[in-house]
Design a protein around this motif. Sequence first.
Motif, PDB file in Angstrom:
ATOM      1  N   GLN A 148       0.826  -1.212   0.000  1.00 31.09           N
ATOM      2  CA  GLN A 148       0.000   0.000   0.000  1.00 31.09           C
ATOM      3  C   GLN A 148       0.860   1.262   0.000  1.00 31.09           C
ATOM      4  O   GLN A 148       0.648   2.172  -0.802  1.00 31.09           O
ATOM      5  N   ASN A 152       1.333   4.140  -2.840  1.00 25.74           N
ATOM      6  CA  ASN A 152       0.894   5.516  -2.546  1.00 25.74           C
ATOM      7  C   ASN A 152       1.996   6.525  -2.801  1.00 25.74           C
ATOM      8  O   ASN A 152       1.742   7.648  -3.224  1.00 25.74           O
ATOM      9  N   CYS A 218      -4.641  11.661   2.418  1.00 29.10           N
ATOM     10  CA  CYS A 218      -4.573  12.205   1.053  1.00 29.10           C
ATOM     11  C   CYS A 218      -5.123  11.250  -0.003  1.00 29.10           C
ATOM     12  O   CYS A 218      -5.456  11.674  -1.098  1.00 29.10           O
ATOM     13  N   ASN A 219      -5.231   9.977   0.326  1.00 31.84           N
ATOM     14  CA  ASN A 219      -5.819   9.057  -0.659  1.00 31.84           C
ATOM     15  C   ASN A 219      -7.318   8.894  -0.470  1.00 31.84           C
ATOM     16  O   ASN A 219      -7.952   8.106  -1.169  1.00 31.84           O
ATOM     17  N   GLN A 220      -7.845   9.577   0.510  1.00 28.87           N
ATOM     18  CA  GLN A 220      -9.305   9.575   0.717  1.00 28.87           C
ATOM     19  C   GLN A 220      -9.732  11.034   0.818  1.00 28.87           C
ATOM     20  O   GLN A 220     -10.072  11.528   1.888  1.00 28.87           O
TER      21      GLN A 220
END
Length: 257
Positions: A148, A152, A218-220
């Motif tokens: 992950q 990212n 930052c990924n959501q």
Amino acid sequence: MSFENLNIEIENQLAVLTINRPSALNALNSLTMQELSHGLDMLIGDSKVKVIVITGAGDKAFVAGADIKEFLDLDIEKARILGETGHKNVFDKIENSPKPVIAAIGGFALGGGLELALACHIRLASENAKMGLPEVTLGLIPGYGGTQRLANIIGKGRAMQAIFTAEFYSAQRAYEMGLVNQVVSGDLLLETAKKMAEKIIGNSSTAIAKAIEAINLCNQPEKGFKKEIEGFASLFDTHDFKEGTLAFVEKRKPNFT
Ligand code: CO8
């Protein structure tokens, strides 16, 4: 508290946490993982510490991975527990630390060692650093967050390539891929990390903790924007905000908590 495989030095609000098992290239055996968990709790809970630098003892390795020799006794259930415990007690703890954590990478950062660096907020590498996720050469996949966090940080396609080929990347290549923030010559690694920490320490640690919470989402983006708005607003009721704005108006350096 004294540790067998960790050294901790605290000076001027900066803690340097050194993984000290050079005979095994600082590989993360279960004792080192337990000590890391306790050491992190200690430093995160210590109001005298504002920034944490994680590094490895010796100039050969940051951390050459999880301790492969300990894998020999694992079955499916034990491996699952090892993974879950490691995520919770070490890797997530670093990522969610309200205090910035900087990885100072000298030499090999492989497998769990690179995953440790990936959990840190900022990565500095010495020119001799070599980084990779070689788990598939052992018939495994990264198990401490690498699938992950690498994706990212450097993007899904590059993470796929790194994990499938198990290639080792030089510090320069890692910099080009955005895997590390800066490359410095080996003898300047710790000094550069300390200088960066000093800059951070001069700023508001209350604000930085809120920034970490928001950036980690930052990924959501939906949750991240909400966290940013909440964090931004909550800071208006803090000493640091009052001091920071007053210092600006009075044309002096702020004196943050
Ligand atoms: N585990 C245990 N011991 C290690 C490790 C390791 N990861 N890496 C090095 N060592 C030991 C060696 O066994 C050796 O010990 P000894 O002297 O007793 O034989 C000593 O460190 C020095 O190493 P080398 O002699 O091999 O040094 P070289 O300079 O010849 O090679 C390398 C350096 C290339 C780094 C080599 O040591 C190597 O390939 N190491 C293994 C790298 C690796 O594959 N790392 C990934 C491990 S898997 C992993 O990290 C999974 C993470 C997710 C776990 C999730 C758990 C649930």
